[in-house]
Design a protein around this motif. Sequence first.
Motif, mmCIF file in Angstrom:
data_model
loop_
_atom_site.group_PDB
_atom_site.id
_atom_site.type_symbol
_atom_site.label_atom_id
_atom_site.label_comp_id
_atom_site.label_asym_id
_atom_site.label_seq_id
_atom_site.Cartn_x
_atom_site.Cartn_y
_atom_site.Cartn_z
ATOM 1 N N ILE A 1 0.807 -1.316 0.103
ATOM 2 C CA ILE A 1 -0.246 -0.197 0.129
ATOM 3 C C ILE A 1 0.875 1.245 -0.006
ATOM 4 N N LEU A 2 1.730 1.509 1.006
ATOM 5 C CA LEU A 2 2.746 2.535 0.818
ATOM 6 C C LEU A 2 3.574 2.725 -0.387
ATOM 7 N N LYS A 3 3.950 1.653 -1.111
ATOM 8 C CA LYS A 3 4.542 1.672 -2.276
ATOM 9 C C LYS A 3 3.649 2.238 -3.340
ATOM 10 N N LYS A 4 2.441 2.030 -3.423
ATOM 11 C CA LYS A 4 1.427 2.507 -4.363
ATOM 12 C C LYS A 4 1.131 3.798 -4.153
ATOM 13 N N GLU A 5 1.115 4.182 -2.880
ATOM 14 C CA GLU A 5 0.810 5.674 -2.459
ATOM 15 C C GLU A 5 2.111 6.361 -2.837
ATOM 16 N N SER A 6 3.152 5.834 -2.811
ATOM 17 C CA SER A 6 4.412 6.479 -3.031
ATOM 18 C C SER A 6 4.468 6.957 -4.449
ATOM 19 N N ASP A 7 4.335 5.831 -5.348
ATOM 20 C CA ASP A 7 3.992 6.042 -6.584
ATOM 21 C C ASP A 7 3.245 7.191 -7.108
ATOM 22 N N TYR A 8 1.996 6.968 -6.563
ATOM 23 C CA TYR A 8 1.036 8.007 -6.804
ATOM 24 C C TYR A 8 1.429 9.421 -6.635
ATOM 25 N N PHE A 9 2.049 9.602 -5.469
ATOM 26 C CA PHE A 9 2.367 10.939 -5.118
ATOM 27 C C PHE A 9 3.501 11.470 -5.931
ATOM 28 N N ALA A 10 4.326 10.587 -6.020
ATOM 29 C CA ALA A 10 5.542 11.053 -7.245
ATOM 30 C C ALA A 10 4.803 11.375 -8.497
ATOM 31 N N GLN A 11 4.053 10.755 -8.933
ATOM 32 C CA GLN A 11 3.197 11.098 -10.348
ATOM 33 C C GLN A 11 2.756 12.348 -10.233
ATOM 34 N N VAL A 12 1.937 12.709 -9.189
ATOM 35 C CA VAL A 12 1.329 14.076 -8.897
ATOM 36 C C VAL A 12 2.281 15.219 -8.858
ATOM 37 N N GLU A 13 3.511 14.969 -8.392
ATOM 38 C CA GLU A 13 4.519 15.816 -8.123
ATOM 39 C C GLU A 13 5.202 16.330 -9.622
ATOM 40 N N LEU A 14 5.346 15.180 -10.445
ATOM 41 C CA LEU A 14 5.861 15.046 -11.677
ATOM 42 C C LEU A 14 4.975 16.104 -12.790
ATOM 43 N N ASP A 15 3.563 15.564 -12.271
ATOM 44 C CA ASP A 15 2.685 16.372 -13.122
ATOM 45 C C ASP A 15 2.486 17.913 -12.785
ATOM 46 N N ARG A 16 2.559 18.218 -11.651
ATOM 47 C CA ARG A 16 2.661 19.673 -11.047
ATOM 48 C C ARG A 16 3.693 20.257 -11.797
ATOM 49 N N ALA A 17 4.861 19.524 -11.752
ATOM 50 C CA ALA A 17 6.088 20.402 -12.031
ATOM 51 C C ALA A 17 6.072 20.541 -13.741
ATOM 52 N N PHE A 18 5.324 19.748 -14.479
ATOM 53 C CA PHE A 18 5.032 19.978 -15.845
ATOM 54 C C PHE A 18 4.214 20.866 -16.338
ATOM 55 N N ARG A 19 3.347 21.499 -15.508
ATOM 56 C CA ARG A 19 2.125 22.269 -15.526
ATOM 57 C C ARG A 19 2.499 23.825 -15.347
ATOM 58 N N LYS A 20 3.611 23.742 -14.712
ATOM 59 C CA LYS A 20 4.084 25.251 -14.231
ATOM 60 C C LYS A 20 4.898 26.033 -15.493
#
Length: 57
Positions: A38-57
């Motif tokens: 569960i923690l691994k899946k959450e970590s992957d999800y939040f890492a992807q959210v951070e990457l998406d946010r970085a590209f939108r700037k």
Amino acid sequence: MRKHETDTGPRDGVASVKRDRIKELERENRQPRQANEILKKESDYFAQVELDRAFRK
């Protein structure tokens, strides 16, 4: 009868006390593995959210 023979020694196999302990340990081991998954899946999800946010700037 077979259980008694296994527990007392004349019959090959794992004694019921050891078998019960193995089941208990497997159950205890399963819980941290599930939590880690569960923690691994959450970590992957939040890492992807951070990457998406970085590209939108």
